[in-house]
Motif scaffolding. Structure first.
Motif, PDB file in Angstrom:
ATOM      1  N   VAL A 195      63.061  22.619  38.178  1.00 35.50           N
ATOM      2  CA  VAL A 195      61.616  22.380  38.254  1.00 35.50           C
ATOM      3  C   VAL A 195      61.245  21.108  37.486  1.00 35.50           C
ATOM      4  O   VAL A 195      61.882  20.743  36.489  1.00 35.50           O
ATOM      5  CB  VAL A 195      60.772  23.576  37.739  1.00 35.50           C
ATOM      6  CG1 VAL A 195      61.129  24.865  38.458  1.00 35.50           C
ATOM      7  CG2 VAL A 195      60.892  23.752  36.250  1.00 35.50           C
ATOM      8  N   GLY A 196      60.230  20.428  37.992  1.00 33.65           N
ATOM      9  CA  GLY A 196      59.781  19.185  37.375  1.00 33.65           C
ATOM     10  C   GLY A 196      58.617  19.382  36.430  1.00 33.65           C
ATOM     11  O   GLY A 196      58.212  18.450  35.714  1.00 33.65           O
ATOM     12  N   LEU A 197      58.066  20.597  36.408  1.00 35.26           N
ATOM     13  CA  LEU A 197      56.931  20.893  35.529  1.00 35.26           C
ATOM     14  C   LEU A 197      56.834  22.397  35.334  1.00 35.26           C
ATOM     15  O   LEU A 197      56.919  23.152  36.309  1.00 35.26           O
ATOM     16  CB  LEU A 197      55.627  20.381  36.163  1.00 35.26           C
ATOM     17  CG  LEU A 197      54.311  20.751  35.462  1.00 35.26           C
ATOM     18  CD1 LEU A 197      54.216  20.123  34.072  1.00 35.26           C
ATOM     19  CD2 LEU A 197      53.101  20.329  36.308  1.00 35.26           C
ATOM     20  N   VAL A 198      56.675  22.813  34.069  1.00 33.71           N
ATOM     21  CA  VAL A 198      56.384  24.220  33.776  1.00 33.71           C
ATOM     22  C   VAL A 198      54.975  24.280  33.197  1.00 33.71           C
ATOM     23  O   VAL A 198      54.624  23.485  32.319  1.00 33.71           O
ATOM     24  CB  VAL A 198      57.394  24.833  32.774  1.00 33.71           C
ATOM     25  CG1 VAL A 198      57.035  26.289  32.461  1.00 33.71           C
ATOM     26  CG2 VAL A 198      58.816  24.747  33.325  1.00 33.71           C
ATOM     27  N   VAL A 199      54.169  25.202  33.714  1.00 33.17           N
ATOM     28  CA  VAL A 199      52.803  25.389  33.234  1.00 33.17           C
ATOM     29  C   VAL A 199      52.717  26.788  32.637  1.00 33.17           C
ATOM     30  O   VAL A 199      52.941  27.774  33.335  1.00 33.17           O
ATOM     31  CB  VAL A 199      51.792  25.233  34.397  1.00 33.17           C
ATOM     32  CG1 VAL A 199      50.366  25.449  33.906  1.00 33.17           C
ATOM     33  CG2 VAL A 199      51.947  23.850  35.046  1.00 33.17           C
ATOM     34  N   VAL A 200      52.422  26.857  31.336  1.00 35.19           N
ATOM     35  CA  VAL A 200      52.437  28.148  30.651  1.00 35.19           C
ATOM     36  C   VAL A 200      51.008  28.697  30.563  1.00 35.19           C
ATOM     37  O   VAL A 200      50.119  28.033  30.038  1.00 35.19           O
ATOM     38  CB  VAL A 200      53.042  28.008  29.242  1.00 35.19           C
ATOM     39  CG1 VAL A 200      53.148  29.388  28.568  1.00 35.19           C
ATOM     40  CG2 VAL A 200      54.417  27.338  29.307  1.00 35.19           C
ATOM     41  N   GLY A 201      50.805  29.902  31.081  1.00 34.56           N
ATOM     42  CA  GLY A 201      49.484  30.527  31.064  1.00 34.56           C
ATOM     43  C   GLY A 201      49.141  31.201  29.752  1.00 34.56           C
ATOM     44  O   GLY A 201      48.234  30.759  29.042  1.00 34.56           O
ATOM     45  N   PRO A 202      49.827  32.271  29.359  1.00 31.77           N
ATOM     46  CA  PRO A 202      49.416  33.069  28.194  1.00 31.77           C
ATOM     47  C   PRO A 202      49.862  32.502  26.844  1.00 31.77           C
ATOM     48  O   PRO A 202      50.780  31.682  26.765  1.00 31.77           O
ATOM     49  CB  PRO A 202      50.087  34.424  28.439  1.00 31.77           C
ATOM     50  CG  PRO A 202      51.202  34.172  29.384  1.00 31.77           C
ATOM     51  CD  PRO A 202      50.945  32.886  30.103  1.00 31.77           C
ATOM     52  N   GLU A 203      49.215  32.997  25.782  1.00 30.43           N
ATOM     53  CA  GLU A 203      49.471  32.487  24.434  1.00 30.43           C
ATOM     54  C   GLU A 203      50.797  32.982  23.852  1.00 30.43           C
ATOM     55  O   GLU A 203      51.409  32.287  23.041  1.00 30.43           O
ATOM     56  CB  GLU A 203      48.313  32.825  23.485  1.00 30.43           C
ATOM     57  CG  GLU A 203      48.027  34.320  23.256  1.00 30.43           C
ATOM     58  CD  GLU A 203      47.156  34.958  24.341  1.00 30.43           C
ATOM     59  OE1 GLU A 203      46.977  34.336  25.411  1.00 30.43           O
ATOM     60  OE2 GLU A 203      46.676  36.089  24.118  1.00 30.43           O
ATOM     61  N   PRO A 214      59.532  18.746  31.492  1.00 26.95           N
ATOM     62  CA  PRO A 214      58.130  18.551  31.114  1.00 26.95           C
ATOM     63  C   PRO A 214      57.366  19.874  31.184  1.00 26.95           C
ATOM     64  O   PRO A 214      57.446  20.587  32.189  1.00 26.95           O
ATOM     65  CB  PRO A 214      57.596  17.567  32.170  1.00 26.95           C
ATOM     66  CG  PRO A 214      58.797  16.913  32.754  1.00 26.95           C
ATOM     67  CD  PRO A 214      59.909  17.922  32.654  1.00 26.95           C
ATOM     68  N   THR A 215      56.692  20.205  30.107  1.00 28.39           N
ATOM     69  CA  THR A 215      56.036  21.507  30.014  1.00 28.39           C
ATOM     70  C   THR A 215      54.605  21.358  29.534  1.00 28.39           C
ATOM     71  O   THR A 215      54.351  20.679  28.534  1.00 28.39           O
ATOM     72  CB  THR A 215      56.825  22.419  29.041  1.00 28.39           C
ATOM     73  OG1 THR A 215      58.188  22.457  29.476  1.00 28.39           O
ATOM     74  CG2 THR A 215      56.268  23.826  29.019  1.00 28.39           C
ATOM     75  N   PHE A 216      53.692  22.009  30.255  1.00 28.49           N
ATOM     76  CA  PHE A 216      52.282  21.962  29.905  1.00 28.49           C
ATOM     77  C   PHE A 216      51.977  23.066  28.901  1.00 28.49           C
ATOM     78  O   PHE A 216      52.101  24.252  29.211  1.00 28.49           O
ATOM     79  CB  PHE A 216      51.423  22.152  31.164  1.00 28.49           C
ATOM     80  CG  PHE A 216      49.957  22.144  30.876  1.00 28.49           C
ATOM     81  CD1 PHE A 216      49.272  20.941  30.732  1.00 28.49           C
ATOM     82  CD2 PHE A 216      49.253  23.331  30.731  1.00 28.49           C
ATOM     83  CE1 PHE A 216      47.910  20.928  30.451  1.00 28.49           C
ATOM     84  CE2 PHE A 216      47.892  23.320  30.455  1.00 28.49           C
ATOM     85  CZ  PHE A 216      47.223  22.115  30.311  1.00 28.49           C
ATOM     86  N   GLY A 217      51.578  22.655  27.701  1.00 24.04           N
ATOM     87  CA  GLY A 217      51.247  23.614  26.646  1.00 24.04           C
ATOM     88  C   GLY A 217      51.524  22.966  25.306  1.00 24.04           C
ATOM     89  O   GLY A 217      52.127  21.882  25.246  1.00 24.04           O
ATOM     90  N   PRO A 218      51.094  23.615  24.215  1.00 22.19           N
ATOM     91  CA  PRO A 218      51.375  23.091  22.881  1.00 22.19           C
ATOM     92  C   PRO A 218      52.726  23.574  22.354  1.00 22.19           C
ATOM     93  O   PRO A 218      53.232  24.609  22.791  1.00 22.19           O
ATOM     94  CB  PRO A 218      50.250  23.689  22.041  1.00 22.19           C
ATOM     95  CG  PRO A 218      49.947  24.988  22.713  1.00 22.19           C
ATOM     96  CD  PRO A 218      50.219  24.795  24.190  1.00 22.19           C
ATOM     97  N   THR A 219      53.275  22.834  21.407  1.00 17.88           N
ATOM     98  CA  THR A 219      54.469  23.302  20.718  1.00 17.88           C
ATOM     99  C   THR A 219      54.122  24.530  19.878  1.00 17.88           C
ATOM    100  O   THR A 219      52.952  24.834  19.654  1.00 17.88           O
ATOM    101  CB  THR A 219      54.981  22.233  19.746  1.00 17.88           C
ATOM    102  OG1 THR A 219      53.935  21.976  18.798  1.00 17.88           O
ATOM    103  CG2 THR A 219      55.358  20.939  20.458  1.00 17.88           C
ATOM    104  N   ARG A 220      55.168  25.164  19.400  1.00 16.23           N
ATOM    105  CA  ARG A 220      54.967  26.335  18.552  1.00 16.23           C
ATOM    106  C   ARG A 220      54.106  26.008  17.327  1.00 16.23           C
ATOM    107  O   ARG A 220      53.219  26.770  16.950  1.00 16.23           O
ATOM    108  CB  ARG A 220      56.353  26.787  18.117  1.00 16.23           C
ATOM    109  CG  ARG A 220      56.374  27.956  17.242  1.00 16.23           C
ATOM    110  CD  ARG A 220      57.813  28.128  16.769  1.00 16.23           C
ATOM    111  NE  ARG A 220      57.961  29.402  16.159  1.00 16.23           N
ATOM    112  CZ  ARG A 220      59.039  30.164  16.262  1.00 16.23           C
ATOM    113  NH1 ARG A 220      60.074  29.753  16.956  1.00 16.23           N
ATOM    114  NH2 ARG A 220      59.086  31.311  15.662  1.00 16.23           N
ATOM    115  N   ALA A 221      54.368  24.858  16.727  1.00 16.60           N
ATOM    116  CA  ALA A 221      53.604  24.478  15.528  1.00 16.60           C
ATOM    117  C   ALA A 221      52.132  24.273  15.877  1.00 16.60           C
ATOM    118  O   ALA A 221      51.238  24.701  15.138  1.00 16.60           O
ATOM    119  CB  ALA A 221      54.188  23.209  14.909  1.00 16.60           C
ATOM    120  N   ALA A 222      51.863  23.644  17.034  1.00 17.58           N
ATOM    121  CA  ALA A 222      50.470  23.400  17.415  1.00 17.58           C
ATOM    122  C   ALA A 222      49.789  24.682  17.880  1.00 17.58           C
ATOM    123  O   ALA A 222      48.571  24.832  17.752  1.00 17.58           O
ATOM    124  CB  ALA A 222      50.408  22.328  18.503  1.00 17.58           C
TER     125      ALA A 222
END
Ligand code: AMP
Ligand code: GLY
Length: 421
Positions: free
Chosen positions: A63-71, A88-96
């Motif tokens: 896959v060229g992009l992962v989009v994460v829905g839940p927290e 490439p992943t849409f979402g914040p890092t664990r720290a953020a």
């Protein structure tokens, strides 16, 4: 490009539906998805919070992009794990993601960076928390520090209720370890709005403002839920207020996170209360709101993929959004008993008929395919969404969609959008 959407709700169905409409996308996958995502793509038998499993299928599928829905997976570090293998992943890092994962972290962050929010205290000890409430002598809002599936907040009406909430969260551990620490804060009054911005670490692109309806019953009565409906735009948000939210809340948040070495990427969903018309932050969420996303996707005219991909790659330069429908509104149809326990497996009729109505898209939350039938499999079952020329028209269309659908024990609110109608 192949895109993987992580999650299983109506939010993920709305995202998958919008992503599948992009010319750049050849296939959409959902992990684990529901009967709705299976209509626009392929469901994978991997749980949303199974971080190694998500990484494995994303690599296998290329896959060229992962989009994460839940927290949950965000707080568990799914973005870090996927980016570590070059996806490439849409979402914040664990720290953020701590902005949502720890209310104590987010309150201290806001205080440190001068972002307007309710006055508060953080306590590791129930007796100390209760002593503070007694000393103040006012009803306070009590929040479990950690993730509690949206149920860790008690807006107390009396001092006694505040004290009981501290006991329930800290001593009885109503939400497990999320309640080892509490935030006790001043109770604010005013209309609530949901403000989403898509970020690349330094830049933020605002989405249209929206309003959720968290209480179960008409007139904002009854227990809290995950959200019984939403609409956009809320009439109390004008360009001046939007400017002030950007200047006083969003940009200081992005600058603060970058300064603290955890630049924010993904979508920041700020829950705001307007106190005397001025924004105060009730909470940060580090993912799209549900059901807000359903109305935002219904209004967005642009291809969503450049937005998601730009954020995932840390470069939103040149991304501009255009909005189509002036308004959208969605009504959640829930299972009998929700937000308490509820039966599963009840056949749903009329989804296709509702989808055929003008402006209507049914986004599915707790649904499962059983042979040719679609049956209930969750508390919030469907999110019947409609666009329109104004909120009034969007409401009429969405409620026409609701009337076309039927399953045993279904219930919904009849007054979604009341502040705009
Ligand atoms: P949260 O999960 O922090 O958004 O809290 C859930 C809900 O509790 C919010 O949507 C508000 O309706 C309410 N709430 C949270 N904090 C406050 C506050 N300081 N004053 C009044 N209501 C609040
Ligand atoms: N609609 C509120 C939330 O997603 O938290």
């Amino acid at each position: 490009m192949k895109v993987l959407v992580v999650g299983a709700g109506a939010r993920e169905h709305a995202l998958a539906h919008k992503i599948a409409a992009s010319e750049r996308v050849e296939a959409v996958y959902a992990a684990p998805g529901n009967a709705g995502t299976a209509r626009v793509g392929t469901n994978l038998d991997v749980a949303a919070d199974d971080v190694p499993g998500i990484v494995r299928v994303a690599r296998e599928l290329g896959v060229g992009l992962v989009v994460v829905g839940p927290e949950g997976p965000l707080v568990a570090g799914v973005v870090d794990a996927l980016r570590a293998v070059g996806i490439p992943t849409f979402g914040p890092t664990r720290a953020a993601a701590r902005l949502e994962g720890s209310k104590a972290f987010s309150k201290d962050f806001m205080k440190h960076h001068g972002i307007p929010t309710a006055a508060y205290g953080v306590f590791d000890d129930a007796e100390a928390a209760k002593a503070w409430v007694r000393e103040l002598g006012r009803p306070m809002v009590v929040k479990a520090d950690g993730l509690a599936a949206g149920k860790g907040v008690v807006v107390a009406a009396t001092v006694e209720e505040s004290l009981a909430a501290i006991d329930a969260i800290m001593l009885e551990r109503a939400h497990g370890d999320a309640g080892r620490r509490v935030v006790v804060e001043e109770r604010l009054e005013g209309p609530e709005i949901s403000f989403h911005v898509v970020c690349d670490g330094t830049r933020a692109i605002p989405l249209a403002a929206a309003q959720d309806h968290k209480r179960l019953l008409d007139g904002d009565e009854g227990p809290n839920t995950g959200g019984m409906g939403a609409y956009s735009p809320p009439p109390m948000v004008d360009p001046t207020l939007e400017g002030s939210i950007m200047d006083r809340v969003v940009l200081p948040t992005l600058e603060g996170m970058a300064e603290d070495d955890c630049p924010f990427t993904g979508v920041l969903f700020v829950g705001l209360m307007l106190v005397d018309g001025q924004p105060r932050v009730l909470e940060y969420n580090v993912r799209f709101g549900d059901p807000e996303t359903e109305v935002l996707m219904a209004r967005l005219a642009s291809d969503v993929v450049p937005l998601l991909l730009g954020s995932a790659r840390g470069d939103l330069e040149g991304v501009e959004l255009t909005w189509g429908a002036p308004a959208a509104l969605c009504v959640v149809m829930a299972s009998e008993g929700y937000p308490g326990s509820y039966p599963k497996g009840r056949p749903i009729h009329g989804i296709e008929a509702a989808n055929a109505l003008p402006g209507v898209s049914v986004f599915e939350a707790g649904t499962r395919a059983e042979g040719d039938a679609t049956v209930t499999s969750g508390g919030r079952v469907l999110c019947v969404t409609a666009s329109g020329g104004d909120v009034h028209e969007a409401a009429e269309r969405a409620y026409a969609g609701v009337r076309a659908i039927d399953f045993e024990g279904a219930h919904h609110r009849g007054d979604i959008g009341w502040q705009a109608r």
